[in-house]
Enzyme design. Structure first.
Site, PDB file in Angstrom:
ATOM      1  N   GLY A 149       0.831  -1.190   0.000  1.00 40.85           N
ATOM      2  CA  GLY A 149       0.000   0.000   0.000  1.00 40.85           C
ATOM      3  C   GLY A 149       0.868   1.242   0.000  1.00 40.85           C
ATOM      4  O   GLY A 149       2.054   1.197   0.349  1.00 40.85           O
ATOM      5  N   CYS A 150       0.281   2.348  -0.402  1.00 40.00           N
ATOM      6  CA  CYS A 150       1.070   3.579  -0.513  1.00 40.00           C
ATOM      7  C   CYS A 150       1.517   4.080   0.853  1.00 40.00           C
ATOM      8  O   CYS A 150       2.678   4.442   1.036  1.00 40.00           O
ATOM      9  CB  CYS A 150       0.295   4.642  -1.275  1.00 40.00           C
ATOM     10  SG  CYS A 150      -1.406   4.852  -0.723  1.00 40.00           S
TER      11      CYS A 150
END
Lengths: 337, 337, 337, 337
Positions: A149-150
């Protein structure tokens, strides 16, 4: 030439893959699939790509993709890639999933944070968590990559070297702020320009689905108090991380491992990253302050959530998987403007 | 490899040249000069470039540049490049000026609009106006290229094909809006974030220095009512052009000449360009409406002022000058986000 | 105290009425109605109003409103107020409609531009076009006021004094740019923050529904080439108006009529309005340039589309209708920041 | 009518005072002073105020102000108000300083954080820290009010009730993000629109001058790890505060003291404030999450730094000082758009 397919090219992560692959000299985007836009041209759907591609959206057939692609990126909403990836892997094609379905090894946590049972748990064993600086060796032969995930990328890069050497005695406080593109393209009143412009808010405090992902990858029993925010801009995550170590830590020493890392830039003590320096690029900038008065370390990281936080990291993984020079196609600096 | 130097790499146009040259496979940035930052590293001044360059700023010596560079870009404030270009040309190196000093053939107009006498008028003869789609042939052997202003590029591309076939009987109304980066990096109360955010204004109505440049390049006696605006965003110019032709014109036919043009995208009647589709790219998008009710044609163009309007166009010129495939290093689509 | 009701208080125009009425010393907001939120508190729906109101949404009953209100504002989507206003007028309450249904006297034009037959044409006779500076006398006794569209207000204030004295020989070119709030709160991919941020586009060129409204109110056979744009900000319309008069006009003289006008600020020749000076206020700022070279006049106006362009103008009309000092509750300056 | 003077009306805090006083029914702005603009009209300098004032800037004479004003607001850069306030107090006029000079009781801390010796320490005794909810009684007769810094207001309102009942065992982590207006109007490359747009950064970590102010007012030995950030918008501070208490605390109970507080809105557990709900208003919104998993409390507050964080708070103090109903002139809701 690496022949590339993308399942879900109209989402924000998918679009960014198309944009970056267009300047990748060793990759050829050969297939894009869609459920709703079959038969339409990619550049009709996304006029930014006019003049650069003649691709049309095709329906998703795993076998067809497996036959004509060396690797398939999957960019579909959370919990929807389990089925797609299963088919792609069954068809034998190497797969890079930019969604969350294969990031958590713990299927109970998956159920808790994503609200669905995991229907492809058998694949979790082969899924390599796609964070190049830590898993380079395993990525070389990976058949299935789960791009992080970012938010986790922006947290793990500054934190992992630290938790490996320091004893941390209270939960690590991570306050991150993301641009709106992190929310994807789904429509919602809160994401309306007029509602979001000039606005900042925190959300999902203590229950954001990236929390268990960060803790899983940090290991060492680290507990993270993760508070995500959204701000009035499109790209970028700035993470402010406050850590309380039992004994003093030499962070400069700690980050020496990044010296040869092509996309982690350690700015040093007192040098604080900003989004403009990474926007549009695959870089993660890291800086920190050692506050003697309070005894805390404050680490700051900056990434472009769509590039260094998603599509750029995914392409870096692809480069490693296909033994292409790792920085290929990723030579863009931050936009600075 | 084309060996490239940049005089004035810290201005907004210069920065963008550095950014784009970093992904140009046939060009090598070998020298950057500065008056104030000599001895400092480029990436110290502009941290967005960390990890991509080891260059240091050097003082400006025309002969040294001429010796080690195949081409030198000049990105200095208006009226300051006359002297620099003169020296570079005397030293014999091919020069691409992204400033205004060699755009106007009429030195009286130069004096009027830029407030200074032209001190290098002898070079105006060899200066090629660097708008690739119109001057490709002359650019091949050009020794001195004057890259057009950002507003003129956005106006000339949609208008020039039209004025060549149509008789236009009242002044053409051009209302353009530019992002703040067009104003450059000089500090001014009006450009302060808090003063510019959420703000729009028009300026220099009827007296903007790009007016004579547009009229010069349009020719055919065209008169342009040019009203520039600034809006609360960083990159991009949208130009809205209202034209009144004596007889009906088939614009689709008119723009057929752009079919093979790599960076002009003709969207067609009723298809209106937007900045997100060109931001970060070298494209100029053009669309229009033929309003039968009023008898007017309304043309819309969109460019990124820093890329298609400056640095990208400059690199396209360089590619032509050095017989490199024209699109090399310019493969970025619009960012779309 | 004027007892006020609002039908449709959650739309952007309605919200702004609530906000402005909160500081109006002679008006009391006593009823808000809703179709979807009946029973919910206004400040639950719109937390910005917490601490300022205890109102709850009620279902719409014209008779109930007529009984307890002196005036009812209607802020519902276009074509939906015909039915509501008809009931309110039948119930005998003075009504101020901020939507478009009673602005056009020509029902054929209404059908053409709004796509529906007009079902309350009988009321058009009594509808007073609610632009205070021109219709003050008729507003005093008005039973039904049609508040102008936001674009028309920004065009009519600078243009009407001109068309009354000058002969204009080609269509007037109006290029307006509006903040996103002008699009209302409906969800649409184009209005998503990430799609709109840093973006500008033109739309509905030649066919925007405000075109016939502007021409109706200008009269004198004026033809308007109206090209609306949207820019990346929330509030405000800047209109750039290019006019070609047969003979020279003294605009300063022309605008002398505004000297006593409380909310029209004539800045003068060469003094150009900007949005920051009007945002949050009921003012319309007007400036211009007389371009001798081209023979054109360029007029610029700036308003806050939600205040001077909607809710503020509506309250000004109310003040006139109820013989309250016209500026009451409208003393806010532009926000400047 | 309270007769009001402002020393320093062109700074951002001063402008906001002018804007708010314009709708204050019991206050009359009668004098504005300036060093550089003497003789110029206020609305010439700040066109947003055209039509609302005829004031001209006068030179600063303490005696003249004392004679014609009941209260003088001082809005000058930090360390510059010591001299001005001294003169005003010597002349006998009640003074409200919106700058930092009289906030810190500890002159050594003042020297350390503001870099200058305190030259008016004798006045610190009579200086009342102007945070209405906590110091209402002392404000009634205050002769000199030091309006708190904007960050401290956003921290103290949520935190003070907590530190009074709870034992907190590690430093409180405060990550605040402010709009650019907090930086004032001084020009700096970092505040240029193009450099700040789409950008976020942290600054002065551990050394920001508001740190000792927050700790002074919290008392109870509270230690604060204060990390301020700047984001790409104009107004508003969102503060995210992570606290680790030794024993569970009932925050709802804790905040009961705010029930009658006109400008503190307690949203409750899980209800998270956002800037749009407070922008343009004097409100401070407070919400929180009690994270059982980590044992932390996370408090969020939102204010408009220019209103609730400066000018609105200052006017609220004035209302108390002059026994005017405390909410007078401060009835604006958040703008919501």
């Amino acid at each position: 030439m690496i022949r590339v397919g993308i399942v879900g090219a109209t989402g924000y992560g998918g679009r960014e893959l198309v944009r970056l692959l267009a300047i990748h000299p060793e990759a050829d985007l050969v297939h894009v699939t869609s459920t709703s836009a079959v038969g339409r041209r990619l550049d009709e759907e996304l006029p930014a790509f006019r003049g650069l591609t003649d691709l049309e959206f095709e329906p998703f057939y795993a076998d067809a993709l497996a036959e004509s692609c060396d690797v398939v990126f999957v960019g579909v909403p959370g919990t929807e890639s389990m089925a797609i990836v299963s088919q792609l892997r069954a068809a034998g094609v190497r797969t890079i999933d930019i969604g969350p379905d294969f990031r958590l090894q713990d299927t109970k946590a998956f159920k808790q944070y994503y609200g669905k049972d995991h229907t492809a748990a058998a694949l979790l064993d082969e899924a390599v968590y796609g964070i190049a600086p830590f898993n380079r060796a395993r990525l070389k032969d990976a058949q299935l990559v789960a791009v992080p995930g970012c938010y986790p990328i922006g947290c793990l890069l500054p934190l992992k070297p630290l938790v490996e050497v320091a004893k941390i005695d209270v939960p690590i406080v991570v306050d991150s702020i993301s641009g709106l593109s992190g929310a994807g393209k789904s429509l919602h009143e809160r994401f309306h320009f007029s509602e979001m412009n000039e606005n900042v808010w925190a959300y999902k405090i203590g229950v954001h689905q990236h929390t268990p992902e960060i803790e899983q990858e940090l290991g060492h029993g680290a507990v993270v108090q993760f508070t995500p925010h959204v701000g009035p801009y499109t790209r970028g995550i700035l993470s402010t991380i406050t850590v309380r170590c039992e004994a003093p830590v030499d962070l400069a020493e700690c980050y020496r491992r990044y010296e040869a890392e092509p996309f982690v830039r350690v700015l040093g003590e007192g040098a604080l990253p900003e989004l403009n320096d990474v926007r549009g690029s695959n870089f993660c900038d890291v800086g920190w302050v050692d506050d003697k008065r309070t005894g805390n370390l404050i680490l700051i990281s900056a990434i472009d959530n769509l590039v260094g936080g998603t599509a750029g990291m995914a392409i870096q993984c692809m480069n490693i998987m296909f033994s292409v020079e790792e920085t290929t196609g990723l030579g863009l600096s931050g936009m600075s403007l």
